[in-house]
Design an enzyme around this catalytic site. Structure first.
Site, PDB file in Angstrom:
ATOM      1  N   GLU A   1       0.837  -1.202   0.000  1.00  9.38           N
ATOM      2  CA  GLU A   1       0.000   0.000   0.000  1.00  9.38           C
ATOM      3  C   GLU A   1       0.876   1.257   0.000  1.00  9.38           C
ATOM      4  O   GLU A   1       0.575   2.236  -0.686  1.00  9.38           O
ATOM      5  CB  GLU A   1      -0.929   0.020   1.224  1.00  9.38           C
ATOM      6  CG  GLU A   1      -1.817  -1.191   1.347  1.00  9.38           C
ATOM      7  CD  GLU A   1      -1.177  -2.351   2.128  1.00  9.38           C
ATOM      8  OE1 GLU A   1      -1.947  -3.186   2.623  1.00  9.38           O
ATOM      9  OE2 GLU A   1       0.065  -2.415   2.240  1.00  9.38           O
TER      10      GLU A   1
ATOM     11  N   CYS B   1      -2.219  -3.220   7.242  1.00 13.52           N
ATOM     12  CA  CYS B   1      -1.837  -3.058   8.652  1.00 13.52           C
ATOM     13  C   CYS B   1      -2.319  -1.694   9.152  1.00 13.52           C
ATOM     14  O   CYS B   1      -2.791  -0.857   8.375  1.00 13.52           O
ATOM     15  CB  CYS B   1      -0.317  -3.186   8.806  1.00 13.52           C
ATOM     16  SG  CYS B   1       0.584  -1.740   8.190  1.00 13.52           S
TER      17      CYS B   1
ATOM     18  N   CYS C   1      -0.735   1.338   7.365  1.00 13.47           N
ATOM     19  CA  CYS C   1      -1.272   1.558   6.018  1.00 13.47           C
ATOM     20  C   CYS C   1      -2.711   2.058   6.071  1.00 13.47           C
ATOM     21  O   CYS C   1      -3.116   2.881   5.242  1.00 13.47           O
ATOM     22  CB  CYS C   1      -1.141   0.294   5.174  1.00 13.47           C
ATOM     23  SG  CYS C   1       0.594  -0.082   4.786  1.00 13.47           S
TER      24      CYS C   1
END
Length: 147
Positions: free
Chosen positions: A79, A102, A105
């Protein structure tokens, strides 16, 4: 022959993008799409440009349990790499990612115009799922037989 839905189409592309990853633990691909359903950027996880790719000998996390010792990882997330490639982060409408992003991100995506995350593999923690849900943005899991 039936047609493939839009979400499945872009996730298929994200799965192709992840094949460029040099990560030993998990290959992740990301496709960022605008409101017209045009791809604006792609990214995959891996070490910074110019660095040697991870090998069993150089990966500091090779023996770590999944989700642990993340601070030892040198890889830039898919990302993050996609956002770095994007000429205008305020044009992003949907993030297609092979794995749920996560918490870092998620926070980056929240600072763009991204309104949807579509993913195919769970990797969530309570905090990142909560943060995205609290933002009032959409999420969709498409778990099919994408390779």
């Amino acid at each position: 022959m039936g047609s493939v839905g839009r979400d499945e189409y872009f996730l298929d592309i994200a799965h192709l993008v992840k094949t460029r990853s040099s990560c030993l633990r998990r290959q992740v691909g990301c496709v960022l799409v605008n409101h017209r359903n045009h791809i604006v950027a792609t990214g995959y996880n891996g070490v910074p440009s110019g660095w040697q790719h991870c090998t069993e000998a150089t990966c500091q996390r090779s023996n770590s349990t999944s989700g642990h010792d993340l601070d030892l990882c040198l890889a830039i997330h898919a990302e993050q790499n996609a956002l770095l490639q994007c000429s205008d982060v305020y044009s992003v409408r949907t993030c297609y990612c092979t794995t749920w992003p996560c918490v870092w991100c998620i926070k980056l995506l929240m600072n763009t115009s991204c309104q949807r995350i579509v993913y195919s593999e769970d990797y969530t923690s309570p905090i990142d799922a909560h943060i995205w849900a609290m933002s009032g943005r959409e999420v969709r899991c498409v778990s099919n037989n994408i390779s």
